[in-house]
Design an enzyme around this catalytic site. Structure first.
Site, PDB file in Angstrom:
ATOM      1  N   ILE A   1       0.874  -1.168   0.000  1.00 11.93           N
ATOM      2  CA  ILE A   1       0.000   0.000   0.000  1.00 11.93           C
ATOM      3  C   ILE A   1       0.911   1.218   0.000  1.00 11.93           C
ATOM      4  CG2 ILE A   1      -0.260  -0.122   2.515  1.00 11.93           C
ATOM      5  CD1 ILE A   1      -3.049   1.161   2.145  1.00 11.93           C
TER       6      ILE A   1
ATOM      7  N   ASN B   1       7.852   1.070  11.413  1.00 10.56           N
ATOM      8  CA  ASN B   1       6.847   1.834  10.670  1.00 10.56           C
ATOM      9  C   ASN B   1       5.584   2.031  11.525  1.00 10.56           C
ATOM     10  OD1 ASN B   1       5.155   3.037   8.818  1.00 10.56           O
ATOM     11  ND2 ASN B   1       5.719   1.660   7.147  1.00 10.56           N
TER      12      ASN B   1
ATOM     13  N   GLU C   1       3.016  -8.099   6.310  1.00 14.45           N
ATOM     14  CA  GLU C   1       4.268  -7.859   7.016  1.00 14.45           C
ATOM     15  C   GLU C   1       4.531  -6.365   6.972  1.00 14.45           C
ATOM     16  OE1 GLU C   1       4.617 -10.002   4.214  1.00 14.45           O
ATOM     17  OE2 GLU C   1       4.690 -11.944   5.202  1.00 14.45           O
TER      18      GLU C   1
ATOM     19  N   TYR D   1      -3.031  -0.229  10.417  1.00 13.42           N
ATOM     20  CA  TYR D   1      -3.495  -1.609  10.387  1.00 13.42           C
ATOM     21  C   TYR D   1      -4.279  -1.959  11.650  1.00 13.42           C
ATOM     22  CZ  TYR D   1      -0.137  -1.850   6.544  1.00 13.42           C
ATOM     23  OH  TYR D   1       0.555  -1.629   5.388  1.00 13.42           O
TER      24      TYR D   1
END
Length: 145
Positions: A71, A106, A101, A113
């Site tokens: 993404i 990050n 993953e 998420y």
């Protein structure tokens, strides 16, 4: 702004997005991007605004087991909810489970998420290169109705 399935004409833009969004070691080659467009397992969606692609998402669906492969949202369009809209689009598709993953450093991606119901599941040691870093594996099961 709208989300649509990616078309062959979007390949070059997706390659450019990869280069500006991801660390050098994570950028997919032109061959890998082309393969993503040519196989039946990958589904790619772009978010388009004013005639230009601002981001994309790619999932690989093998019998309902879905991997969120990539993404990317152009840096100047980040923090405007575009990644969330792309996530909503793929999460509306049927799936048994979705796995991804993410680099352990990050934080913004991990937060995104988690916002969409992904949970930390495991760790892959030294999964990423350039720089070397562990990956956090996250998983999401569909909502129960």
């Amino acid at each position: 702004m709208w989300i649509r399935p990616a078309q062959d004409k979007d390949m070059k833009t997706i390659g450019e997005l990869e280069k500006v969004c991801l660390p050098a070691g994570d950028v997919w080659s032109e061959v890998l991007i082309s393969n993503m467009f040519s196989n039946s397992y990958d589904k790619i969606f772009v978010i388009e605004e004013e005639g230009a692609v601002r981001g994309y998402i790619n999932i690989r669906d093998i019998g309902g087991d879905v991997d969120l492969m990539s993404i990317c949202v152009s840096p100047e369009y980040q923090r405007r909810g575009y990644a969330g809209l792309l996530m909503e689009r793929v999460l509306a598709l049927p799936y048994k489970q979705m796995i991804l993953e993410v680099r352990e450093s990050n934080g913004p991606a991990i937060s995104l998420y988690e916002k969409f119901g992904f949970e930390k599941y495991a760790r892959r040691s030294e999964y990423y290169t350039n720089p070397v870093e562990d990956a956090i594996i996250m998983i999401k099961k569909p909502e129960q109705t």
